[in-house]
Design a protein around this motif. Structure first.
Motif, mmCIF file in Angstrom:
data_model
loop_
_atom_site.group_PDB
_atom_site.id
_atom_site.type_symbol
_atom_site.label_atom_id
_atom_site.label_comp_id
_atom_site.label_asym_id
_atom_site.label_seq_id
_atom_site.Cartn_x
_atom_site.Cartn_y
_atom_site.Cartn_z
ATOM 1 N N ILE A 1 0.830 -1.202 0.000
ATOM 2 C CA ILE A 1 0.000 0.000 0.000
ATOM 3 C C ILE A 1 0.868 1.257 0.000
ATOM 4 C CG2 ILE A 1 -1.621 1.350 1.406
ATOM 5 C CD1 ILE A 1 -2.920 -1.323 2.190
ATOM 6 N N GLY A 2 1.953 1.244 0.773
ATOM 7 C CA GLY A 2 2.850 2.390 0.770
ATOM 8 C C GLY A 2 3.381 2.709 -0.614
ATOM 9 N N LYS A 3 3.729 1.671 -1.353
ATOM 10 C CA LYS A 3 4.215 1.873 -2.715
ATOM 11 C C LYS A 3 3.109 2.416 -3.616
ATOM 12 C CE LYS A 3 7.612 1.740 -5.587
ATOM 13 N NZ LYS A 3 8.756 2.664 -5.369
ATOM 14 N N LEU A 4 1.895 1.893 -3.462
ATOM 15 C CA LEU A 4 0.758 2.399 -4.240
ATOM 16 C C LEU A 4 0.492 3.869 -3.948
ATOM 17 C CD1 LEU A 4 -1.943 -0.439 -4.175
ATOM 18 C CD2 LEU A 4 -0.829 0.535 -6.190
ATOM 19 N N MET A 5 0.760 4.304 -2.719
ATOM 20 C CA MET A 5 0.516 5.690 -2.325
ATOM 21 C C MET A 5 1.666 6.621 -2.724
ATOM 22 S SD MET A 5 -1.322 5.097 1.413
ATOM 23 C CE MET A 5 -1.605 6.858 1.687
ATOM 24 N N GLY A 6 2.695 6.080 -3.363
ATOM 25 C CA GLY A 6 3.763 6.920 -3.888
ATOM 26 C C GLY A 6 4.953 7.123 -2.989
ATOM 27 N N ALA A 7 5.052 6.348 -1.904
ATOM 28 C CA ALA A 7 6.172 6.492 -0.983
ATOM 29 C C ALA A 7 7.393 5.706 -1.472
ATOM 30 C CB ALA A 7 5.777 6.000 0.407
#
Length: 320
Positions: A157-163
């Protein structure tokens, strides 16, 4: 029906025959297809979880199956509907009765195994990172226990959110799973110094921590000013103490998250989150990682996988 019933906090439970439950007002009964396990299931067996029910009780927090009966004055979902439910307990059985308001209808192409591995892990990480920490694109997210049930979803999810995601886990095999989920940087907690490596990568803006103990202390010292730290759980068995003067100097924020607690005082947070997550699943943007699928008769083996930390992602128990 067969059920994994806990009758004592000192004696190892096992599968036994108990009466099939009948739904009360406001409840549905589900013919359970699969149940996802969580670290909290181990704590419940010991009687140390914050929501441990009175003995005897059936273990298993999250279930997926088919509605097969409806209690009085209950609007639905209708008999025959495929649903997932955050049960709290009672999922390690062939049937269970639950508050109808907790039932989430499943997409047609979602298996019971995926659904049982979905709600708690993805729900916890999404509410933590989006609703609580307000993770922003370009920030650096550090995930401890990154190959575990909730940790792996936080990476995804963090990667999906652009982090930019730094995944911390024990050993190359677990780190490889985190890498596949989208981690940008990997730290082996058995051989590397968390504080120094994270600082060399620019420091942490958000910390997602289901581990606690020394790992929390190390990452705490690698935080950037205005970082947000999310204690999710304490799998290490060590609850760290937080020096308030360090919070002051760096303008840090520590925000706890007990995902299930929102059901009692702000359920819309969970329902809105699950709507988003089911949409992502339907578009193929997220997919539960299930390392083991175990039949109910071997539920103790499934629990031992969690206890020994030999699993990655989720362990799921099926009823057939």
């Amino acid at each position: 029906m067969r059920a994994y019933q806990i009758t004592s906090h000192e004696i190892r439970p096992d599968v036994t025959d108990i009466a099939k439950p009948e739904p009360s007002k406001g409840e549905i009964r589900i013919r359970i297809g699969a149940c996802g396990l969580n670290f909290a299931d181990l704590l419940m067996q010991k009687g140390t979880y914050q929501d441990t029910p009175p003995l005897p009780f059936v273990g298993g927090m999250e279930v997926a199956g088919v509605v097969d009966a409806i209690g009085s004055d209950t609007a639905g979902p209708a008999i025959g509907t495929r649903v997932a439910v955050f049960a709290g307990h009672g999922g390690l059985a062939e049937y269970g009765c639950y508050d109808a308001r907790r039932a989430v209808p499943l997409p047609d192409d979602m298996s019971f195994e995926d659904a049982a591995a979905f709600v708690v892990a993805y729900g916890t990480s999404h509410v933590a990172l989006d609703y609580r920490a307000r993770l922003q694109p370009g920030e650096t997210l550090v995930v401890l226990g990154a190959a575990g049930g909730v940790g792996l979803t936080a990476v995804e999810i963090g990667k999906l959110m652009g982090a930019t995601v730094i995944a911390c886990a024990r050993g190359a095999d677990k780190l490889a799973v985190a890498k596949q989920a989208g981690a940008d940087h990997l730290i082996d907690t058995t051989t590397e110094d968390l504080r120094s490596v994270i600082k060399s990568l620019g420091g942490a803006d958000v910390v997602y921590d289901p581990v606690g103990g020394d790992q929390f202390k190390a990452v705490f010292r690698a935080c950037n000013p205005e970082a947000r730290l999310l204690p999710i759980g304490f799998a290490s068995g060590d609850i760290p103490q937080i020096p308030a003067n360090h919070l002051l100097v760096k303008n840090l924020t520590v925000m706890g998250l007990y995902w299930g607690g929102y059901l009692g005082f702000k359920p819309k947070v969970i329902t809105d989150s699950l709507t988003t997550l089911m949409g992502w699943y339907g578009k193929g943007r997220i997919k539960p990682h299930i390392s083991h699928v175990i039949p109910l008769d071997k539920a103790n083996d499934a629990m031992d996988l969690l206890r020994s930390r030999k699993s990655t992602g989720k362990v799921v128990v099926t009823m057939s």
